[in-house]
Design a protein around this motif. Structure first.
Motif, PDB file in Angstrom:
ATOM      1  N   ARG A  54       0.877  -0.955  -0.189  1.00  0.00           N
ATOM      2  CA  ARG A  54       0.017  -0.115  -0.090  1.00  0.00           C
ATOM      3  C   ARG A  54       0.855   1.364   0.076  1.00  0.00           C
ATOM      4  O   ARG A  54       1.774   1.460   0.740  1.00  0.00           O
ATOM      5  N   VAL A  95      -2.313   5.501  -2.986  1.00  0.00           N
ATOM      6  CA  VAL A  95      -3.410   6.477  -2.274  1.00  0.00           C
ATOM      7  C   VAL A  95      -2.477   7.747  -2.201  1.00  0.00           C
ATOM      8  O   VAL A  95      -1.612   8.023  -1.911  1.00  0.00           O
ATOM      9  N   TYR A 150       0.936  12.142   7.663  1.00  0.00           N
ATOM     10  CA  TYR A 150       0.105  11.365   8.341  1.00  0.00           C
ATOM     11  C   TYR A 150       0.436  10.035   7.908  1.00  0.00           C
ATOM     12  O   TYR A 150       0.266   9.203   8.534  1.00  0.00           O
ATOM     13  N   LEU A 194       1.020   6.331   9.769  1.00  0.00           N
ATOM     14  CA  LEU A 194       0.176   5.159   9.506  1.00  0.00           C
ATOM     15  C   LEU A 194       1.202   3.970   9.030  1.00  0.00           C
ATOM     16  O   LEU A 194       0.912   2.625   9.403  1.00  0.00           O
ATOM     17  N   HIS A 241      -0.024   0.172   9.007  1.00  0.00           N
ATOM     18  CA  HIS A 241      -1.300   0.221   8.218  1.00  0.00           C
ATOM     19  C   HIS A 241      -1.095   0.170   6.879  1.00  0.00           C
ATOM     20  O   HIS A 241      -2.059   0.191   5.978  1.00  0.00           O
ATOM     21  N   MET A 242       0.121   0.781   6.372  1.00  0.00           N
ATOM     22  CA  MET A 242       0.590   1.115   5.132  1.00  0.00           C
ATOM     23  C   MET A 242       2.156   0.846   4.865  1.00  0.00           C
ATOM     24  O   MET A 242       2.495   0.582   6.128  1.00  0.00           O
ATOM     25  N   ARG A 288      -8.708  -0.621  11.060  1.00  0.00           N
ATOM     26  CA  ARG A 288      -7.222  -0.679  11.604  1.00  0.00           C
ATOM     27  C   ARG A 288      -7.043  -2.067  12.356  1.00  0.00           C
ATOM     28  O   ARG A 288      -6.013  -2.080  13.198  1.00  0.00           O
ATOM     29  N   PHE A 316      -3.828  -7.251   9.794  1.00  0.00           N
ATOM     30  CA  PHE A 316      -3.894  -8.430   8.892  1.00  0.00           C
ATOM     31  C   PHE A 316      -2.700  -8.613   7.872  1.00  0.00           C
ATOM     32  O   PHE A 316      -1.850  -7.720   7.713  1.00  0.00           O
ATOM     33  N   VAL A 351      -0.637  -8.806   4.772  1.00  0.00           N
ATOM     34  CA  VAL A 351      -0.887  -8.050   3.595  1.00  0.00           C
ATOM     35  C   VAL A 351      -1.066  -9.086   2.324  1.00  0.00           C
ATOM     36  O   VAL A 351      -1.664  -8.732   1.305  1.00  0.00           O
ATOM     37  N   LYS A 370      -9.340   2.269  -0.530  1.00  0.00           N
ATOM     38  CA  LYS A 370      -7.976   2.519  -0.228  1.00  0.00           C
ATOM     39  C   LYS A 370      -7.727   3.287   1.163  1.00  0.00           C
ATOM     40  O   LYS A 370      -6.896   2.645   1.753  1.00  0.00           O
ATOM     41  N   SER A 371      -8.346   4.359   1.366  1.00  0.00           N
ATOM     42  CA  SER A 371      -8.478   5.064   2.757  1.00  0.00           C
ATOM     43  C   SER A 371      -8.620   4.241   3.754  1.00  0.00           C
ATOM     44  O   SER A 371      -7.960   4.118   4.747  1.00  0.00           O
ATOM     45  N   MET A 398      -8.020   0.889   3.918  1.00  0.00           N
ATOM     46  CA  MET A 398      -7.191  -0.085   3.821  1.00  0.00           C
ATOM     47  C   MET A 398      -5.749   0.479   4.727  1.00  0.00           C
ATOM     48  O   MET A 398      -5.277  -0.229   5.264  1.00  0.00           O
ATOM     49  N   ILE A 399      -5.536   1.775   4.431  1.00  0.00           N
ATOM     50  CA  ILE A 399      -4.430   2.336   5.052  1.00  0.00           C
ATOM     51  C   ILE A 399      -4.889   2.885   6.568  1.00  0.00           C
ATOM     52  O   ILE A 399      -3.851   3.740   7.267  1.00  0.00           O
ATOM     53  N   GLY A 400      -6.076   2.875   6.973  1.00  0.00           N
ATOM     54  CA  GLY A 400      -6.319   3.342   8.256  1.00  0.00           C
ATOM     55  C   GLY A 400      -6.719   4.997   8.177  1.00  0.00           C
ATOM     56  O   GLY A 400      -6.188   5.474   9.458  1.00  0.00           O
ATOM     57  N   ARG A 401      -6.921   5.571   7.208  1.00  0.00           N
ATOM     58  CA  ARG A 401      -7.357   6.789   7.235  1.00  0.00           C
ATOM     59  C   ARG A 401      -8.790   7.105   7.278  1.00  0.00           C
ATOM     60  O   ARG A 401      -9.324   6.424   6.442  1.00  0.00           O
ATOM     61  N   PRO A 402      -9.236   7.877   8.186  1.00  0.00           N
ATOM     62  CA  PRO A 402     -10.689   7.883   8.359  1.00  0.00           C
ATOM     63  C   PRO A 402     -11.359   9.151   7.534  1.00  0.00           C
ATOM     64  O   PRO A 402     -12.151   9.973   7.867  1.00  0.00           O
ATOM     65  N   THR A 403     -11.283   9.064   6.347  1.00  0.00           N
ATOM     66  CA  THR A 403     -11.722   9.966   5.273  1.00  0.00           C
ATOM     67  C   THR A 403     -12.771   8.916   4.009  1.00  0.00           C
ATOM     68  O   THR A 403     -12.739   9.562   3.140  1.00  0.00           O
TER      69      THR A 403
END
Lengths: 259, 259
Positions: free
Chosen positions: A149, A179, A185, A189, A194-195, B24, B27, B29, B87-88, B90-95
């Motif tokens: 990612r 992404v 930020y 991550l 997470h990334m 989050r 797991f 990848v 994708k957001s 999956m990377i743990g970005r809350p958007t």
């Protein structure tokens, strides 16, 4: 080093309180840029942090985005970006951050990434485990580029067409896991597992100094595009990956690309 | 219409609870994509929402990202994207967000954008003021393209080179206020008056149906790139702007560009 970390945390607390005041405040879009909330918040934060440093560590150097470089008499320099990701701040998206680094000479030893709206703070210290909100974090395993990612902030940060093409074709065309809109930020991550990869160009020392101890202390790789350590003298081509075993693969892709 | 809105809110509550469980979560990848947290969350949410509809509104149609189209017997169709911005997520970005729309025929009448981590929910209803977490919101004035804060999700969503070039040169080169990585969240930010323009291509009806009542009820313009109303039959070229006076300017720029 503990006293430095405590001071850096205090600086991040101060920055967060100021930023929370200005976040999502309505303002006229045609207002002059020297009077916008982000500009006011930026300079108010840096002024406050410089006052803390002047009081607690008067001989230390300061290198900030807003007010330039004050030479160090102690060998230590604080490197500050009050709001990294000003565009995200301006649109009310909580993925910007305050970056605070302490360098010895030109080498980052302590780094903080602080997101004051989500109240998430990553603290990296050379030789220690990186913590997020006080809890140790660890990058994740990802040895295959196809699984990675990958993030960057904007395609326009790559200033030469070949650099942009490299990023675009290798990193976007080469994977469906790209992404955008990352800012500092995404390094948090990566540290939290997470990334996997961040790939950027045209960063200033105050954009990347704090990232170095955060990523390394979480078990990741961070360097310039040639693999050299990032220092205050680096040119601002930054690559980070959570799994250090992924770095040689990325390095070969960068070297193989037309440059 | 109030009963429909209550049901849509209940669906968003249900979706949020499921998504919070998987956000989050660590797991591997290299785990198969049919077994990743995002895939599990996506299908678990859509299954739960389809169950609610089957129980409360058995004859309504359902059009979801995961399980396709179930024809309507009532004239009403629920249009669902369990996680817009995977994708957001999956990377743990809350958007990212859950999108729920109710269409009458092929016209969106109710729209919800729900961000379950930040607990932010925009609810738009035709003919009513859009609300965010229960409070009315209003887009802001921005009549000059040079002042506009513009967002899109990724340059790669523009599938033909001319479309990409158009977006890239007009919307990125033409302004320094471009932000990437938008997803549905940026339409909420436009509704709340923090951002001015969103410009996207290749969206599916479940990606844009919910956005229409949210943007219109907040005082903004949303249409396809030609200015036609968005319906379930639209091709997925979406443009939204907070200030309707900005739309004719954007329309001229789109028409003038090489296409």
């Amino acid at each position: 080093m503990d006293e430095f970390v405590a001071l850096a945390n205090r600086m991040a607390d101060t920055a967060g309180k100021i930023i929370q005041k200005y976040y999502r405040q309505p303002f006229d879009v045609d207002r002059k840029s020297d009077n916008s909330p982000v500009t006011i918040a930026d300079s108010e934060v840096e002024t406050a942090l410089r006052e803390i440093i002047a009081k607690k560590r008067p001989g230390d150097g300061v290198f900030g985005e807003e007010f330039g470089h004050q030479e160090s008499e102690t060998g230590f320099t604080w490197v500050i970006d009050p709001i990294d990701g000003t565009k995200s701040f301006m649109i009310g998206r909580p993925t910007f951050g305050t970056l605070i680094a302490l360098c010895e000479g030109d080498v980052p030893k302590i780094g903080i990434i602080d997101q004051p709206i989500l109240k998430e703070r990553w603290v990296g210290v050379e030789g220690k485990k990186t913590k997020m909100n006080g809890k140790p974090v660890q990058t994740r395993q990802c040895k295959d580029f196809d699984d990675a990612r990958i993030g960057s902030t904007t395609p326009m940060m790559f200033d030469k067409l070949e650099d942009y093409d490299r990023a675009f074709h290798i990193f976007e065309r080469g994977t469906s896991n790209m992404v955008w809109g990352g800012d500092c930020y995404m390094y948090g991550l990566i540290a939290s597992g997470h990334m996997d990869v961040a790939f950027e160009q045209n960063l200033s020392p105050y954009d990347f100094a704090a990232l170095v101890p955060v990523i390394k202390g979480a078990g990741g790789h961070i360097s310039d595009w040639r693999g050299d350590e990032l220092t205050l003298n680096s040119v601002g081509k930054v690559i980070a990956c959570g799994d250090p075993d992924l770095w040689p693969i990325l390095e070969r892709m960068i070297l193989k690309s037309p440059y």
